[in-house]
Design a protein around this motif. Sequence first.
Motif, short mmCIF file in Angstrom:
data_model
loop_
_atom_site.label_atom_id
_atom_site.label_comp_id
_atom_site.label_asym_id
_atom_site.label_seq_id
_atom_site.Cartn_x
_atom_site.Cartn_y
_atom_site.Cartn_z
N ASN A 1 0.85 -1.19 0.00
CA ASN A 1 0.00 0.00 0.00
C ASN A 1 0.89 1.24 0.00
O ASN A 1 1.34 1.68 1.07
CB ASN A 1 -0.94 0.02 1.21
CG ASN A 1 -1.85 1.25 1.20
OD1 ASN A 1 -1.80 2.08 0.29
ND2 ASN A 1 -2.69 1.38 2.23
N PRO A 2 1.15 1.83 -1.17
CA PRO A 2 2.03 3.01 -1.24
C PRO A 2 1.47 4.24 -0.56
O PRO A 2 2.20 5.20 -0.31
CB PRO A 2 2.18 3.22 -2.75
CG PRO A 2 0.99 2.57 -3.37
CD PRO A 2 0.67 1.39 -2.49
N ARG A 3 0.18 4.24 -0.22
CA ARG A 3 -0.41 5.40 0.48
C ARG A 3 -0.04 5.42 1.96
O ARG A 3 -0.23 6.44 2.63
CB ARG A 3 -1.93 5.38 0.32
CG ARG A 3 -2.43 5.54 -1.11
CD ARG A 3 -3.94 5.64 -1.17
NE ARG A 3 -4.58 4.44 -0.65
CZ ARG A 3 -4.81 3.34 -1.36
NH1 ARG A 3 -4.45 3.29 -2.63
NH2 ARG A 3 -5.42 2.30 -0.81
N ASP A 4 0.46 4.30 2.47
CA ASP A 4 0.81 4.19 3.89
C ASP A 4 2.13 4.93 4.14
O ASP A 4 3.19 4.48 3.70
CB ASP A 4 0.94 2.72 4.26
CG ASP A 4 1.31 2.50 5.72
OD1 ASP A 4 1.36 3.48 6.49
OD2 ASP A 4 1.53 1.33 6.09
N THR A 5 2.07 6.05 4.86
CA THR A 5 3.28 6.84 5.15
C THR A 5 4.03 6.37 6.39
O THR A 5 5.15 6.80 6.65
CB THR A 5 2.92 8.33 5.31
OG1 THR A 5 1.93 8.46 6.35
CG2 THR A 5 2.36 8.89 4.01
N LYS A 6 3.40 5.55 7.21
CA LYS A 6 4.06 4.86 8.33
C LYS A 6 4.61 5.80 9.40
O LYS A 6 5.61 5.52 10.06
CB LYS A 6 5.20 3.97 7.80
CG LYS A 6 4.75 3.11 6.62
CD LYS A 6 5.86 2.35 5.95
CE LYS A 6 5.33 1.65 4.71
NZ LYS A 6 6.29 0.78 4.05
N ASP A 7 3.93 6.91 9.60
CA ASP A 7 4.42 7.93 10.55
C ASP A 7 3.28 8.47 11.40
O ASP A 7 3.17 9.67 11.63
CB ASP A 7 5.12 9.06 9.80
CG ASP A 7 4.22 9.71 8.74
OD1 ASP A 7 3.07 9.24 8.55
OD2 ASP A 7 4.66 10.69 8.10
N TYR A 8 2.45 7.58 11.91
CA TYR A 8 1.22 8.00 12.58
C TYR A 8 1.41 8.07 14.10
O TYR A 8 2.26 7.37 14.66
CB TYR A 8 0.09 7.03 12.24
CG TYR A 8 0.04 6.71 10.77
CD1 TYR A 8 -0.28 7.69 9.84
CD2 TYR A 8 0.35 5.43 10.31
CE1 TYR A 8 -0.30 7.41 8.49
CE2 TYR A 8 0.32 5.13 8.96
CZ TYR A 8 0.01 6.13 8.04
OH TYR A 8 0.00 5.85 6.70
N PRO A 9 0.61 8.88 14.78
CA PRO A 9 0.78 9.07 16.23
C PRO A 9 0.60 7.79 17.04
O PRO A 9 1.26 7.61 18.06
CB PRO A 9 -0.30 10.10 16.58
CG PRO A 9 -1.28 10.07 15.44
CD PRO A 9 -0.46 9.74 14.24
N ASN A 10 -0.25 6.89 16.58
CA ASN A 10 -0.49 5.64 17.30
C ASN A 10 -0.01 4.43 16.48
O ASN A 10 -0.57 3.34 16.61
CB ASN A 10 -1.97 5.50 17.65
CG ASN A 10 -2.40 6.56 18.66
OD1 ASN A 10 -1.73 6.79 19.66
ND2 ASN A 10 -3.52 7.21 18.39
N GLY A 11 1.01 4.65 15.69
CA GLY A 11 1.59 3.57 14.92
C GLY A 11 0.62 2.99 13.91
O GLY A 11 -0.33 3.66 13.47
#
Length: 294
Positions: free
Chosen positions: A249-259
């Motif tokens: 999933n290339p839209r997943d930036t993997k830098d979210y506040p809750n992982g």
Amino acid sequence: MERNRPARLLLLAALLPGLAVVAHAQKPAAKAKAAETATKAAEPAANAALKKAVAGSWRDPKNVARDAYRHPLETLQLFGLRPDQTVIEITPGGGWYSEILAPYLSERGRYVAAVVDPDSQSEDAARKYYAKAKTNLETKFAGAPAQFDKAVVAAYDGYKPAFGPAASADVVLTFRNVHNWRSADQAEGMFKGFFDVLKPGGTLGVVEHRAKTDLPANDKSGYVGQAQVIAMAEAAGFKLEAKSEINANPRDTKDYPNGVWTLPPSNDHAAADAAKYKAIGESDRMTLRFRKPR
């Protein structure tokens, strides 16, 4: 002419051992070729049965809705599943893949759901968590005997993992679990347990949330570096056989506040951000197939 007969006999005697070695070498090769041919011949029927299981009316509609992210048909085809195999799924959670695997294997194969033994946990909260997970899965299986009557729930100790008799399984599958084992310092033992229970030539299929790069073991994001997962499996003795972008999933930036749990299906985010994370979808995932050497 008769004067040359002894020489011819000596030459034949010298050649016979070599001919025997060649013939002996050809037998295993012929057997391997025959097995490969038989496997290829069985593939269309196996795929048809797998498609039927994925399309099963018994599947929970909420689980079916996630097929767009989890691609069960393509994933299990990559792992080379056949309906006559013994398949162990490690910590199947609520039984998302169980709904496909158990019916698919019910007639000719064997499906084992390997769950953490609650009694192996030292903390009361962990014991309660794993006891509930085990009970929920057993309840799910008992409530649908037509699909799960032959499914087996087997408990294992995460700190001393053993998943059955040595060399007894054809396939071990695990979906989005490696990050938990790394954070609990259990990954090495788990991969060794997979290697031990698989037959020579057996398959290990791994799907995991994919980090941008290698991450420390104490990382709490839920992601793992793809090279790290490959290294864990290879350290246990496996050989990487295939990798796929089926679940990328290339839209997943993997830098979210809750992982990774910020994303669906966990949706650990503010209600105002629901549309934003729904547009991203589920996590970017590696899909890897390993082989235990023969």
